[in-house]
Motif scaffolding. Structure first.
Motif, PDB file in Angstrom:
ATOM      1  N   GLY A  50       0.786  -1.226   0.000  1.00 25.44           N
ATOM      2  CA  GLY A  50       0.000   0.000   0.000  1.00 25.44           C
ATOM      3  C   GLY A  50       0.816   1.273   0.000  1.00 25.44           C
ATOM      4  N   PHE A  51       2.115   1.199  -0.302  1.00 27.67           N
ATOM      5  CA  PHE A  51       2.963   2.384  -0.385  1.00 27.67           C
ATOM      6  C   PHE A  51       3.010   2.862  -1.835  1.00 27.67           C
ATOM      7  N   ALA A  52       3.153   4.167  -2.031  1.00 27.12           N
ATOM      8  CA  ALA A  52       3.307   4.748  -3.362  1.00 27.12           C
ATOM      9  C   ALA A  52       4.725   5.287  -3.479  1.00 27.12           C
ATOM     10  N   ALA A  53       5.516   4.725  -4.371  1.00 31.13           N
ATOM     11  CA  ALA A  53       6.927   5.075  -4.473  1.00 31.13           C
ATOM     12  C   ALA A  53       7.212   5.829  -5.761  1.00 31.13           C
ATOM     13  N   SER A  54       8.063   6.852  -5.636  1.00 28.54           N
ATOM     14  CA  SER A  54       8.620   7.529  -6.795  1.00 28.54           C
ATOM     15  C   SER A  54      10.133   7.337  -6.738  1.00 28.54           C
ATOM     16  N   GLN A  55      10.857   8.017  -7.594  1.00 30.16           N
ATOM     17  CA  GLN A  55      12.309   7.857  -7.617  1.00 30.16           C
ATOM     18  C   GLN A  55      12.948   8.420  -6.355  1.00 30.16           C
ATOM     19  N   ASP A  56      12.351   9.451  -5.785  1.00 32.75           N
ATOM     20  CA  ASP A  56      12.993  10.160  -4.682  1.00 32.75           C
ATOM     21  C   ASP A  56      12.294  10.017  -3.338  1.00 32.75           C
ATOM     22  N   ALA A  57      11.080   9.483  -3.304  1.00 30.63           N
ATOM     23  CA  ALA A  57      10.333   9.462  -2.047  1.00 30.63           C
ATOM     24  C   ALA A  57       9.320   8.335  -2.060  1.00 30.63           C
ATOM     25  N   VAL A  58       8.823   8.014  -0.872  1.00 35.12           N
ATOM     26  CA  VAL A  58       7.767   7.026  -0.703  1.00 35.12           C
ATOM     27  C   VAL A  58       6.670   7.643   0.148  1.00 35.12           C
ATOM     28  N   THR A  59       5.431   7.506  -0.296  1.00 33.91           N
ATOM     29  CA  THR A  59       4.294   7.936   0.507  1.00 33.91           C
ATOM     30  C   THR A  59       3.731   6.718   1.224  1.00 33.91           C
ATOM     31  N   ARG A  60       3.708   6.815   2.551  1.00 32.17           N
ATOM     32  CA  ARG A  60       3.270   5.703   3.379  1.00 32.17           C
ATOM     33  C   ARG A  60       1.752   5.558   3.347  1.00 32.17           C
ATOM     34  N   PRO A  61       1.236   4.432   3.823  1.00 33.76           N
ATOM     35  CA  PRO A  61      -0.221   4.254   3.887  1.00 33.76           C
ATOM     36  C   PRO A  61      -0.925   5.294   4.761  1.00 33.76           C
ATOM     37  N   ASP A  62      -0.202   5.940   5.685  1.00 32.81           N
ATOM     38  CA  ASP A  62      -0.823   6.982   6.508  1.00 32.81           C
ATOM     39  C   ASP A  62      -0.737   8.358   5.860  1.00 32.81           C
ATOM     40  N   GLY A  63      -0.230   8.431   4.632  1.00 33.92           N
ATOM     41  CA  GLY A  63      -0.171   9.690   3.901  1.00 33.92           C
ATOM     42  C   GLY A  63       1.100  10.483   4.085  1.00 33.92           C
ATOM     43  N   VAL A  64       2.002  10.060   4.953  1.00 34.82           N
ATOM     44  CA  VAL A  64       3.260  10.764   5.184  1.00 34.82           C
ATOM     45  C   VAL A  64       4.259  10.381   4.094  1.00 34.82           C
ATOM     46  N   THR A  65       4.940  11.377   3.529  1.00 34.28           N
ATOM     47  CA  THR A  65       5.937  11.147   2.500  1.00 34.28           C
ATOM     48  C   THR A  65       7.329  11.153   3.117  1.00 34.28           C
TER      49      THR A  65
END
Length: 265
Positions: free
Chosen positions: A84-99
């Motif tokens: 359930g994490f959303a990952a880009s090249q530089d960051a990850v957005t956690r399931p709680d919405g924190v990047t």
């Protein structure tokens, strides 16, 4: 400090006969290794606070363990999309919405801000002074009565001091277990205790406190061992859940009545 509780217990070691009896070690597939549970947001907020305010207390990494920490970092990042994490090249957005910014140069800190579980790297002693594996790095935000700083770079027998039951013979059996972990498949066991302590309960050696049958909470730790294929380090992870007894499912409550939690001596 307000207790952080799960609304349900995803793993109850007293239910399964394999994990109910000592040593209670069972294999698992790596797809089931990591978990995001019902207390993820609250636990991660506490982890972020501890990492920001007490970094030397909750994290450590010997330079000899950096390749293993980076290998673990790469492995965990590959598992995040399925959790359930959303990952880009530089960051990850956690399931709680924190990047969380990605920083392979700080693998321990980055991983500690992504996952609920604590983790420790166990490797051969780089000094050669001990035949036992030593704790070369990790993040420990939710200890139950111990401190990472007191166990860092110590062998297994010394790590478990002053537990009387942890004899040299038991240490040798545990070392054989660590040596037997193979890449691609992990080993896990569970512990359960009655507790009144907070989720984060760091205590120094000799400060022994145990729960009682009247303790308010049930604390469960899912402890896992995973071998990193390249560095051959073993990762020891601890996923901690704390619940009120009324949060148990009917099947969990029934099994607990039949197989009550054994209190520490």
């Amino acid at each position: 400090m307000e207790q952080i509780l799960q609304t349900k217990l995803s793993f109850a070691p007293w239910v399964d006969p394999r994990t109910r009896r000592l040593p209670g070690v069972v294999p698992f597939e790596l797809e089931t290794w990591l978990e995001v549970d019902t207390a993820y947001g609250a636990q991660m907020a506490l982890r972020d606070h501890l990492i920001a305010t007490q970094p030397d207390e909750v994290m450590g990494l010997d330079e000899s363990a950096r390749p293993a920490a980076e290998e673990l970092y790469d492995m965990v990042l590959g598992l995040l999309p399925g959790l359930g994490f959303a990952a880009s090249q530089d960051a990850v957005t956690r399931p709680d919405g924190v990047t969380v910014p990605l920083n392979r140069g700080a693998p321990i800190k980055t991983l500690a801000r992504l996952m609920q579980n604590d983790f420790c790297l166990m490797q051969p002693d780089p000094s050669g002074a001990s035949r036992q594996s030593v704790l070369t790095g990790g993040a420990l935000c939710f200890p139950s009565g111990w401190r990472l700083s007191e166990k860092f770079m110590k062998p297994m027998l010394r790590i478990h001091q002053p537990i009387a039951a942890y004899t040299p013979e038991l240490a040798a059996r545990v070392q054989r277990l660590l040596d037997g972990v193979q890449p691609g498949r992990g080993l896990m066991r569970g512990t359960a205790s009655r507790s009144d302590a907070h989720l984060s309960d760091p205590r120094s050696e000799g400060d022994l406190r145990h729960g009682s049958h009247q303790s308010r909470y049930i604390r469960v730790e899912r402890q896992s061992l995973v071998r990193l294929p390249n560095t051959r380090a073993v990762v020891f992870t601890i996923h901690t859940q704390v619940v009120l007894p009324e949060a148990l499912t009917p099947d969990q409550a029934k099994a607990l009545a039949e197989f009550p939690i054994r209190l520490a001596d």
